[in-house]
Each structure stands twice: as C-alpha cells, then as structure tokens.
Design an enzyme around this catalytic site. Structure first.
Site, PDB file in Angstrom:
ATOM      1  CE1 TYR A 180      -3.470   2.717   1.026  1.00 24.75           C
ATOM      2  CE2 TYR A 180      -2.486   2.740   3.221  1.00 24.75           C
ATOM      3  CZ  TYR A 180      -3.379   3.267   2.302  1.00 24.75           C
ATOM      4  OH  TYR A 180      -4.187   4.314   2.672  1.00 24.75           O
ATOM      5  CG  ASP A 234       6.758  -6.872  -2.114  1.00 31.25           C
ATOM      6  OD1 ASP A 234       6.306  -7.978  -1.738  1.00 31.25           O
ATOM      7  OD2 ASP A 234       6.306  -5.783  -1.713  1.00 31.25           O
ATOM      8  NE  ARG A 291      -0.734  -2.406   6.468  1.00 25.67           N
ATOM      9  CZ  ARG A 291      -2.011  -2.646   6.695  1.00 25.67           C
ATOM     10  NH1 ARG A 291      -2.447  -2.942   7.901  1.00 25.67           N
ATOM     11  NH2 ARG A 291      -2.877  -2.578   5.700  1.00 25.67           N
ATOM     12  CB  THR A 303       4.348   2.131  13.851  1.00 24.38           C
ATOM     13  OG1 THR A 303       3.005   2.429  14.217  1.00 24.38           O
ATOM     14  CG2 THR A 303       4.931   1.196  14.885  1.00 24.38           C
ATOM     15  CB  SER A 329      -0.103  -5.562  18.551  1.00 29.78           C
ATOM     16  OG  SER A 329       0.740  -4.982  17.557  1.00 29.78           O
ATOM     17  CE1 TYR A 342       3.923  -3.568  12.179  1.00 36.24           C
ATOM     18  CE2 TYR A 342       2.329  -2.374  13.524  1.00 36.24           C
ATOM     19  CZ  TYR A 342       3.273  -2.392  12.504  1.00 36.24           C
ATOM     20  OH  TYR A 342       3.577  -1.230  11.849  1.00 36.24           O
ATOM     21  CG  HIS A 343       2.147  -1.629  17.445  1.00 37.54           C
ATOM     22  ND1 HIS A 343       0.886  -2.193  17.341  1.00 37.54           N
ATOM     23  CD2 HIS A 343       2.098  -0.486  16.715  1.00 37.54           C
ATOM     24  CE1 HIS A 343       0.110  -1.401  16.586  1.00 37.54           C
ATOM     25  NE2 HIS A 343       0.821  -0.362  16.195  1.00 37.54           N
ATOM     26  CE  LYS A 359       7.001  -0.872  11.752  1.00 37.59           C
ATOM     27  NZ  LYS A 359       7.227  -1.254  10.341  1.00 37.59           N
ATOM     28  CB  ALA A 393      -9.324   3.462  12.186  1.00 43.25           C
ATOM     29  CB  VAL A 436     -16.656   2.977  17.120  1.00 47.17           C
ATOM     30  CG1 VAL A 436     -15.886   3.575  18.293  1.00 47.17           C
ATOM     31  CG2 VAL A 436     -16.791   3.987  15.993  1.00 47.17           C
ATOM     32  NE  ARG A 465      -7.042  -3.354  17.195  1.00 46.82           N
ATOM     33  CZ  ARG A 465      -6.313  -2.773  16.260  1.00 46.82           C
ATOM     34  NH1 ARG A 465      -5.339  -1.941  16.598  1.00 46.82           N
ATOM     35  NH2 ARG A 465      -6.558  -2.995  14.992  1.00 46.82           N
ATOM     36  CD  GLU A 508      -7.409  -0.094  21.285  1.00 44.18           C
ATOM     37  OE1 GLU A 508      -6.356   0.065  20.653  1.00 44.18           O
ATOM     38  OE2 GLU A 508      -8.536  -0.056  20.759  1.00 44.18           O
TER      39      GLU A 508
END
Ligand code: NAD
Ligand code: USQ
Length: 382
Positions: free
Chosen positions: A11, A31, A100, A144, A179, A181-182, A185, A238, A254, A326, A328
């Site tokens: 993306y 890639d 990601r 991120t 997460s 994933y985070h 990073k 989102a 939401v 989640r 959070e």
C-alpha cells in the site's frame, strides 16, 4: 539518486515507488509478494482489483517512460538480499517490507513468531547488507507511532531529555507497544540505532501514524496502477474501513468507547515525507526519528466525521460501538510532536469533507467486491 523500495508492492510502497520514479529517482522494488499470500491465507482481498507487480511496472513504463527494476525475493534470505543490493547499488533504501498488521500478529503463537522473525530478521539483514557493501547508503525505515503507546505525557520525536537524581540526559523515548507487531517495530528501532552507533550507518526512522486514502497523483492515472485498499478486520485500518463500511450501509465498527486517539495522515503525505527524508539524509552515525503524521483523532470522532460526510451525499451512516477486541486504553491523554517533517517543508493534506466524499464515492464504485463477512473483527488480544 538510486533508491531501493523494499515492500514496493504494498500500500505505502507502491505509491512511494511511483512518486519517486516520477520525480526522477532511479527506483528498484524488492518484494516477495507475501502480502498477497497472507490475503489468500485469510480469505480476504483488497477493495481494489490490483494488477500483478510485473504488469504494474510494465504499465508505468509504458505511460511514463520510466523504468523500475524488480527483485522478487524474501529479505529474510540474506543471500537474495545481498545480491539484489549488489546488482542495484542503492544510495538509499526505503524499507516498507514488513508484516504490518497488529491483529495478524495477535492471531496465535505462529503468527506472532512469523511477524517478529519476518520484521526483525529482515531489518537486521538490511543493516548487514548496507554495512557490507554500501556503508554510506541512507536507510529510511518505516516505524510506527504505536511504538510509543499512549503515555500520560507529550510524545517527543524519538528522544526525551530526562533529569534524574540531579543528572540529565537525552535518551530514546520510552516504548509501550500495543501488539506483537508493534513490539517488532520497537526491536527494529533498537537494532537500527545500535548499527548507527556502532558501525556509523545513517538512518531515519519514520514513526508513521495510521495512513488513509488511496489515490495519489501517480496511482490514480490508470486502473492498472491502482493501489490496494484493505477493509477487512485484520489488514483494514480505521478510517479506510469506516468509509468502506459506510459504502455498503454497514454500521461503523468503533471498538469500545471510541476515545482511542491515534495519529493519522493522508497517503499523499506518506510519499512526500519519504521524499523529504531522502532529500536531507541523516549524517553518518546518526539515528534520526521523525513522527510522520499530520493530525490526531479519536476513532469515535472519525466515525462521526464519516457519518456527517455520508449524510451530504445521501447516505444514512450508523455507528456501532462494539466490544473492543484489543486490550488498549479507550480514554487517555495523547499529544504527539510532529515538527521535524513540517520543518523540512511538508505541507499537509488535512482530512477534509472533500477527501471523505471522494473516499466514500471510491468505495461505492468498488462496493460489489466487498465481502461483508470480512468486516467484523475476529482476532482477540485476550
Ligand atoms: P503492506 O502489507 O501493504 O505492504 C508491505 C509489503 O512488504 C508487501 O507488499 C509485502 O509483500 C512486503 N513484504 C513483507 N515482508 C517481506 C519480506 N520478508 N521480504 C520482502 N517483502 C516483504 O503494508 P503497508 O501498509 O504498505 O505498510 C508498509 C510499512 O509502513 C510497514 O512497515 C508498516 O509497519 C508501516 N506503516 C503502515 C501504516 C499504514 O497505515 N498502512 C501506518 C504506519 C506504518
Ligand atoms: N479501530 C476501531 N475500529 C476499527 C478498526 C480499528 O475502533 O474498525 C481502532 C483500534 O482499536 C485502534 C485504532 O482504531 O485503537 C487504530 O487501529 P488500526 O487498525 O487503524 O491501526 P493499527 O492496528 O494501530 O495499525 C495501523 C497499521 C500499522 C501501523 C499503525 C500506526 O496497520 O501498520 O503501524 O496503524 S499506529 O496506529 O500509529 O501505531
């Protein structure tokens, strides 16, 4: 300048590769097309019908006269990566090539391990490939905003000056990833910082917020160049999700109370920020951090904005506060700095009714491709 765009079929990467190519950069794409495979694994698809990477590049060449080199392979394979580097001889590398999605990394142990191995090993290999053959090459790495979490103090750009027991130092800003994933990073940032300190490499970590939008000047020229746009509960983000949900009259999802505040930017600013980072490279030994976003919104406010924009084009958009899958904070302080890129000349595309209108109409155009079964979140953090 010769720039290798890793993750150039994705993306952000596809939009950036074309933008840089148009500006006159010599662009190569690396890639392994794994993202297309992950979509198949989950049974999801982009809203937009994306062409193969070979077709995309050939079409760009036909329309613009510009060539983009293509290296298909996995950056966790050092032999492949090092050969691609030696063939292309990059002066800069823009690294988008990671798993990601936060929900994807939280599916189960296998997906957490896959995410961390893919991201951390891929980035480490890039650092070694730069050190071995192109030590002056500037690494521009997509980080991120989610590395910082939601602390109850202002978020600085990468570093914070702390006074403790009468002594003072400027240190990396504390990390509270949300997460696995985070977390990957954060580990990348540590590894890159270490490589800059110890080997004298030069790097810029672009701590990007959530990206929205789909059209850039280049990807909008022709449908063969169209970018991907994810709406499913795993890869969709989102605001893009909300617009696509509105287009098929699905209540906006939401999570929880909706007070979660995040940093956001238009994809047209993503590509410009990368250009700005490339144009003024970090110095040898410098690990530079830019917070790459233009505005802060709570997800509840975003849903209201989509509802309002929908009403102006005759849509009756409903909002549904569903159980948050989640773990959070749903109500919290959030105030992040973003002056580094503005100082370099970024002129933001702020979120506007016009942009929301065009995203809503874009989603309506492709709405027969939407699978309603893929909208609600299926991955839980618990
Ligand atoms: P994407 O999934 O659309 O694209 C990532 C690309 O990287 C894919 O084409 C994939 O095939 C490739 N890739 C992944 N692992 C690879 C490997 N081992 N070897 C070679 N290629 C590999 O993702 P995106 O939305 O374009 O995100 C790009 C980067 O920007 C990511 O690092 C992400 O963390 C960061 N980012 C994205 C957003 C967002 O909202 N999309 C926000 C902040 C940061
Ligand atoms: N959210 C909703 N409803 C939805 C989807 C998300 O309320 O339908 C909420 C989430 O709970 C979260 C916020 O919106 O609080 C953002 O979620 P997201 O899925 O839009 O984004 P996130 O998981 O944070 O990840 C995305 C990209 C990731 C990037 C990150 C930037 O997938 O690659 O790193 O945005 S940031 O959020 O700043 O960490």
């Amino acid at each position: 300048m010769k720039v290798l765009v890793i993750g150039g079929d994705g993306y952000c990467g596809w939009a950036t590769a074309l933008y840089l190519s148009k500006l006159g950069y010599e662009v190569g794409i690396v890639d392994n097309l794994i993202r297309r495979h992950w979509d198949q694994e989950l049974g999801v698809d982009t809203l937009t019908p994306i062409a193969s990477i070979q077709k995309r590049i050939a079409h760009w060449h036909a329309l613009s006269g510009k060539n983009i080199d293509l290296f298909i392979g996995d950056i966790t394979n050092y032999d492949f990566l090092s050969k691609a580097f030696r063939k292309f001889e990059p002066q800069a590398v823009v690294h988008f090539g990671e798993q990601r999605s936060a929900p994807y990394s939280m599916i189960d142990r296998e997906h957490a391990v896959l995410t961390q191995v893919n991201n951390v090993v891929g980035t480490l290999n890039i650092l070694y490939a730069i050190k071995a053959d192109f030590p002056d090459c500037h690494l521009v790495k997509l980080g991120t905003m989610g590395e910082y979490g939601t602390p109850n103090i202002d978020i600085e750009e990468g570093y914070i000056t702390i006074e403790h027991n009468g002594r003072k130092d400027t240190l990396p800003y504390p990390k509270q990833p949300g997460s696995f994933y985070h977390v990957s990073k954060c580990q990348d940032s540590l590894n890159i910082h270490f490589a800059c300190r110890v080997w004298g490499l030069r790097a810029t970590d672009l701590n990007q917020g959530v990206v929205y939008g789909v059209l850039t000047e280049e990807t909008g020229i022709d449908e063969v160049l169209i970018n991907r746009l994810d709406y499913d509960g795993v890869f969709g983000t989102a605001l893009n999700r909300f617009c696509i949900q509105a287009a098929i009259n699905h209540p906006l999802t939401v999570y929880g109370s909706g007070g979660q505040t995040r940093a956001f930017l238009d994809i047209r600013d993503t590509v410009r920020c990368v250009e700005l980072a490339l144009a003024t490279p970090a110095k040898a030994g410098e690990f530079r951090v830019f917070n790459q976003f233009t505005e802060l919104f709570s997800v509840g406010d975003l849903a209201l904005m989509v509802q309002k924009a929908g009403a102006t084009i005759g849509m009756d958009v409903k909002i549904n506060n569903i159980d948050n899958p989640r773990v959070e904070k749903e109500e919290h302080y959030f105030n992040a700095k973003n002056t580094n890129l503005l100082d370099l000349g970024l002129k933001p595309h702020y979120l506007s009714d016009a942009l929301l209108d065009s995203l809503l109409n874009f989603a309506v155009k492709y709405s027969d491709r939407i699978d309603r079964e893929q909208i609600l979140p299926k991955v839980s953090w618990r």
